[in-house]
Design an enzyme around this catalytic site. Structure first.
Site, PDB file in Angstrom:
ATOM      1  N   LYS A 195       0.826  -1.212   0.000  1.00 28.32           N
ATOM      2  CA  LYS A 195       0.000   0.000   0.000  1.00 28.32           C
ATOM      3  C   LYS A 195       0.858   1.258   0.000  1.00 28.32           C
ATOM      4  O   LYS A 195       2.047   1.220   0.321  1.00 28.32           O
ATOM      5  CB  LYS A 195      -0.991  -0.052   1.155  1.00 28.32           C
ATOM      6  CG  LYS A 195      -2.023  -1.164   0.873  1.00 28.32           C
ATOM      7  CD  LYS A 195      -3.335  -0.984   1.509  1.00 28.32           C
ATOM      8  CE  LYS A 195      -4.297  -2.035   0.938  1.00 28.32           C
ATOM      9  NZ  LYS A 195      -5.332  -2.411   1.889  1.00 28.32           N
ATOM     10  N   ARG A 212      -3.217 -10.296   4.828  1.00 26.23           N
ATOM     11  CA  ARG A 212      -3.597 -10.386   3.398  1.00 26.23           C
ATOM     12  C   ARG A 212      -2.430  -9.815   2.587  1.00 26.23           C
ATOM     13  O   ARG A 212      -2.141  -8.623   2.680  1.00 26.23           O
ATOM     14  CB  ARG A 212      -4.883  -9.579   3.196  1.00 26.23           C
ATOM     15  CG  ARG A 212      -5.431  -9.621   1.785  1.00 26.23           C
ATOM     16  CD  ARG A 212      -6.711  -8.788   1.689  1.00 26.23           C
ATOM     17  NE  ARG A 212      -7.231  -8.805   0.332  1.00 26.23           N
ATOM     18  CZ  ARG A 212      -6.822  -7.993  -0.626  1.00 26.23           C
ATOM     19  NH1 ARG A 212      -5.897  -7.081  -0.395  1.00 26.23           N
ATOM     20  NH2 ARG A 212      -7.340  -8.087  -1.845  1.00 26.23           N
TER      21      ARG A 212
HETATM   22  N1  HH2 Z   1      -7.289  -4.125   0.539  1.00 30.26           N
HETATM   23  C1  HH2 Z   1      -7.616  -4.184  -0.760  1.00 30.26           C
HETATM   24  C2  HH2 Z   1      -8.633  -5.025  -1.199  1.00 30.26           C
HETATM   25  N2  HH2 Z   1      -9.291  -5.827  -0.330  1.00 30.26           N
HETATM   26  N3  HH2 Z   1      -9.609  -6.615   1.877  1.00 30.26           N
HETATM   27  C3  HH2 Z   1      -9.293  -6.572   3.166  1.00 30.26           C
HETATM   28  N4  HH2 Z   1      -9.935  -7.352   4.051  1.00 30.26           N
HETATM   29  N5  HH2 Z   1      -8.314  -5.746   3.655  1.00 30.26           N
HETATM   30  C4  HH2 Z   1      -7.612  -4.909   2.827  1.00 30.26           C
HETATM   31  O1  HH2 Z   1      -6.749  -4.153   3.312  1.00 30.26           O
HETATM   32  C5  HH2 Z   1      -7.935  -4.921   1.425  1.00 30.26           C
HETATM   33  C6  HH2 Z   1      -8.958  -5.806   0.990  1.00 30.26           C
HETATM   34  C7  HH2 Z   1      -6.882  -3.329  -1.749  1.00 30.26           C
HETATM   35  O2  HH2 Z   1      -5.715  -3.968  -2.182  1.00 30.26           O
HETATM   36  P1  HH2 Z   1      -5.557  -4.826  -3.530  1.00 30.26           P
HETATM   37  O3  HH2 Z   1      -6.546  -5.943  -3.586  1.00 30.26           O
HETATM   38  O4  HH2 Z   1      -4.146  -5.251  -3.623  1.00 30.26           O
HETATM   39  O5  HH2 Z   1      -5.807  -3.801  -4.703  1.00 30.26           O
HETATM   40  P2  HH2 Z   1      -7.064  -3.416  -5.584  1.00 30.26           P
HETATM   41  O6  HH2 Z   1      -8.166  -2.968  -4.672  1.00 30.26           O
HETATM   42  O7  HH2 Z   1      -6.560  -2.302  -6.479  1.00 30.26           O
HETATM   43  O8  HH2 Z   1      -7.481  -4.631  -6.360  1.00 30.26           O
END
Ligand code: HH2
Length: 319
Positions: A259, A294
């Site tokens: 992040k 995660r």
């Molecule tokens: N962060 C993201 C998505 N889902 N779920 C939980 N429980 N906690 C988190 O911190 C979280 C999440 C965002 O990260 P990412 O999936 O890598 O990116 P994107 O939303 O661009 O797909």
């Protein structure tokens, strides 16, 4: 029905999670008595929290902030799930909508069309629980029909239908804290005490789950790193995870992987070069009370967390 690894990852008698957490808290001098529960009940079994739980991220999207496009083809997604399982993931989290700040919305039909074939293929091919990362009840319904073991809801039951979809399924539930939507959230970072306010708002989500009849043992909580938070607030939350866990009595999941606060701390390194920084955040989060993580880089997290956990559980010798 395929037997999932979840059924075997329950706390053992001598390595009881509550005991481990208890020793950890006392080793750190935090002195909390309201310890997180020792297991997380899912649909086909339970995940023991007697060691850190690693949730591998699988974004079946064209536009996620760090891995967008890489696993959009279902064949690549399934290969990646297999790789993460081999690297020690305890479950895989499949998402079909980017929630990065300013991301454009995806329809429920499009999101379900992305995630359902991948969820189904993982359930068939791998002995691993699988989670669906969605804030839409319609997507969760289809994902649960395809065999999802967990619903990971970044909106904390923001969709009025979500609780009634999850409740009868027996699936696990991640309640994450956010404010607004991905389009508006970065303008909603006004808090009094960010830790108290996030805990209070997560408590409201937990009450919505209670009202729908979702047993507490099925729920884990997530402060939502980067969702309506400044870089400074992210640090404050990670430093105080044990306060949120103790106040609400549920295990804490930390989603710090790649992040932007990590990039900011490291002089602006890009998202795909933040895995070592992510590992630092995970280990610090473990020491401050997180039990589930995660991450994109499963191998690094698995190694770092298992080693850190072994050390943190060992009582310090008096001189
Ligand atoms: N962060 C993201 C998505 N889902 N779920 C939980 N429980 N906690 C988190 O911190 C979280 C999440 C965002 O990260 P990412 O999936 O890598 O990116 P994107 O939303 O661009 O797909």
């Amino acid at each position: 029905m395929t037997t999932t690894r979840a059924e075997y990852r329950v706390p053992s008698a001598e390595g009881d999670a509550t005991d481990g957490a208890s020793r950890l808290y006392s080793a750190l001098g935090t002195g909390h008595s309201a310890l997180p529960a020792g297991r997380w009940e899912l649909r086909r079994g339970a995940l023991g929290l007697d060691r850190p739980v690693v949730m591998g991220i699988l974004n079946v999207t064209p536009d996620s902030f760090s891995d967008g496009g890489r696993f959009f083809d279902p064949r690549h997604a399934i290969e990646q799930a297999r790789r993460m399982a081999g690297e020690g993931a305890d479950l895989v989290d499949v998402g079909g909508e980017s929630t990065r700040p300013g991301a454009s919305a995806v329809s429920a039909d499009e999101e379900a069309a992305r995630v359902v074939p991948v969820l189904r293929a993982i359930r068939e091919a791998l002995d691993l629980p699988v989670s669906v990362d969605t804030r839409k009840a319609a997507v969760a319904r289809e994902a649960l029909a395809a065999g999802a073991d967990v619903v990971n809801d970044v909106s904390g039951l923001g969709d009025a239908e979500m609780a009634s979809v999850v409740a009868p399924s027996g699936a696990g539930l991640v309640l994450m804290h956010m404010r607004g939507t991905p389009a508006t959230m970065q303008g909603l970072t006004d808090y009094g005490d960010v830790v108290d306010d996030v805990a209070a708002e997560l408590g409201e989500a937990l009450a919505r789950a209670d009202a729908a009849g979702i047993a507490r043992e099925r729920v884990v909580l997530d402060p939502g790193i980067g969702f309506a938070k400044t870089a400074e607030q992210n640090l404050e939350l990670i430093a105080s995870l044990d306060r949120i866990g103790a106040r609400l009595g549920r295990p804490i999941l930390l989603g710090a992987s790649r992040k932007s606060f990590i990039g900011a701390l490291l002089g602006g390194v890009p998202a795909d070069a933040r895995d070592a920084g992510t590992t630092g955040a995970c280990v610090a989060g473990l020491a401050r009370g997180a039990r589930l993580f995660r991450v994109h880089d499963v191998r690094a997290a698995r190694q770092a967390l298992d080693v850190a956990w072994a050390i943190l559980r060992t009582p310090a010798r008096a001189p």
